[in-house]
Design an enzyme around this catalytic site. Structure first.
Site, short mmCIF file in Angstrom:
data_model
loop_
_atom_site.label_atom_id
_atom_site.label_comp_id
_atom_site.label_asym_id
_atom_site.label_seq_id
_atom_site.Cartn_x
_atom_site.Cartn_y
_atom_site.Cartn_z
N ASP A 1 -6.66 -3.13 -7.58
CA ASP A 1 -7.22 -3.79 -6.40
C ASP A 1 -7.54 -5.23 -6.71
O ASP A 1 -7.85 -5.57 -7.86
CB ASP A 1 -8.49 -3.07 -5.92
N TYR B 1 -14.80 -12.38 -0.45
CA TYR B 1 -15.51 -11.12 -0.74
C TYR B 1 -16.71 -11.37 -1.66
O TYR B 1 -17.76 -10.75 -1.50
CB TYR B 1 -14.56 -10.10 -1.36
N ARG C 1 -3.42 6.53 1.18
CA ARG C 1 -3.94 7.75 1.78
C ARG C 1 -3.05 8.42 2.82
O ARG C 1 -3.35 9.51 3.28
CB ARG C 1 -5.32 7.46 2.39
N ARG D 1 0.82 -1.22 0.00
CA ARG D 1 0.00 0.00 0.00
C ARG D 1 0.85 1.27 0.00
O ARG D 1 0.46 2.28 0.58
CB ARG D 1 -0.96 0.04 1.20
N ARG E 1 -6.22 11.29 -6.08
CA ARG E 1 -7.45 10.54 -5.85
C ARG E 1 -8.67 11.49 -5.96
O ARG E 1 -9.69 11.13 -6.54
CB ARG E 1 -7.35 9.88 -4.49
#
Ligand code: CP3
Length: 349
Positions: A79, A156, A33, A29, A42
């Site tokens: 992703d 998921y 953020r 990552r 973003r």
């Protein structure tokens, strides 16, 4: 595309089994953020998925941590949930909560999914990002592509969201095992095509993220974590001889032992629930390892960050090692702590 210069790419040397005086470093990552420049790009893209499917902006955010820190590898910005989306699942992200998907729990749900051959229609922009990066990265920086492992992706798809205990997936696995296995097989085949296309576009290493491997007990780990990783690895290496592969069966605990041998991956990524001393003895004996500083140090910093980084470097110093965190860096991390980790790893240089 620039010529791949294996000798100058330290990550490729570690993956080939070389023990280097200073381990190469990148971070899960690393485009995220915690970086103000990521947040700015973003915002320009709109939401997270629009950023993933925008080759120009996805290239930009992939390059940001390379410019700021000079990491030894860049990881494609995308992703693991793009594969279910390409297979026809609805996918969206709820701010502050995480991903949501349409669920697959019945044969009728499964029948609505698209055939594997159709995934590229959705995923073409991702391959364009890979091509951009292959052309723009510094010569010494390795380009890593990735996908989720079938079990993790299935958790998921079955639950329609992230779950603490992967309960819905375990339920389907035990109550309608035939459907569960069909789903896993479809994801496995799609993952092979997706990764193969990334390699064709210029990715130099593949990483398989099995974030929920640790929740599979005993035989189920063999069948649903180990076997799919082996199938993907064997097929990719058949199509692309020599392509290095990193496996990440997160929280596998003592099932990390023998994982590389059983699957054929070139490197095993370790989470921070195992100690570096233990992993050096039991996992690094089979080849390269990656990891495994707790990502909380990127929030808390201080002397503990330096001490723990040194301890991990030392523990793995007798074999091939790629320094990384044990899991992704979190949005509350301090960018200065990342620099401190890098400086500490490279202080012997
Ligand atoms: O490592 C990298 O920087 C490469 C890009 C990457 C992302 N996700 C970007 C991302 C990779 C390799 C992933 C993998 C991924 N995605 C996993 C496996 C690894 C792991 O973390 O266990 C999983 C389970 C996912 C699914 C996913 N994506 C979740 C659960 C979330 C929401 C949690 C969160 O942090 O908000 C995401 C979103 C996501 N994927 C972000 C990023 C940078 C945050 C998106 C944003 O709001 O900007």
């Amino acid at each position: 595309m620039p010529q791949t210069d294996t000798q100058s790419k330290t990550i490729l040397r570690s993956l080939a089994g070389e023990t280097l005086p200073v381990p190469p470093i990148w971070m899960m990552r690393q485009a995220g953020r915690y970086l103000p420049e990521y947040k700015a790009t973003r915002a320009q893209a709109g939401d997270f998925l629009s950023l993933c499917y925008n080759p120009e902006l996805a290239t930009e955010v992939t390059l940001q941590p390379i410019r700021r820190y000079g990491f030894d590898a860049a990881i494609l910005f995308a992703d693991i949930l793009l594969v279910p989306q390409a297979l026809g699942a609805d996918l969206w992200f709820v701010t502050g909560e995480g991903p949501r998907l349409s669920t697959v729990t019945t044969q009728a749900d499964f029948d609505r999914l698209r055939p594997v051959g159709n995934i590229h229609e959705t995923l073409n922009p991702i391959y364009q990002t890979v091509r951009n990066l292959a052309g723009e990265l510094p010569r010494e920086t390795t380009l890593i592509g990735f996908a989720g492992a079938p079990w993790t992706v299935a958790t998921y798809m079955i639950a329609g969201q992230g779950t603490k205990d992967q309960g819905p997936a375990h339920l389907l696995r035990t109550q309608d095992n035939a459907l569960f296995e069909k789903l896993l097989d479809l994801i496995t085949k799609a993952t092979i095509e997706y990764m193969s296309a990334q390699i064709d576009a210029g990715a130099e290493v593949m990483k398989i993220f099995d974030s929920w491997a640790g929740s599979l007990p005993g035989d189920a780990f063999e069948k649903y974590a180990l076997a799919p990783a082996r199938e993907i690895t064997q097929e990719l290496k058949k199509r692309h001889p020599g392509i290095p592969i990193i496996g990440f069966p997160r929280e596998a605990g003592d099932k990390y032992i023998g994982f590389a041998k059983a699957t054929g991956v070139d490197c095993v990524a370790l989470d921070n629930s195992v100690s570096a001393d233990w992993a050096a003895k039991h996992v690094q004996v089979d080849g390269c390892v990656q990891g495994n500083l707790a990502s909380t140090h990127m929030v808390t910093g201080g002397q503990a960050l330096v001490d723990e980084t040194r301890q991990i470097v030392k523990a793995f110093s007798k074999g091939p090692h790629i320094f990384n965190l044990g899991h992704g860096i979190t949005p509350d991390a301090d960018p200065d702590n990342v620099q401190r980790m890098i400086d500490t790893v490279r202080e012997g240089e």
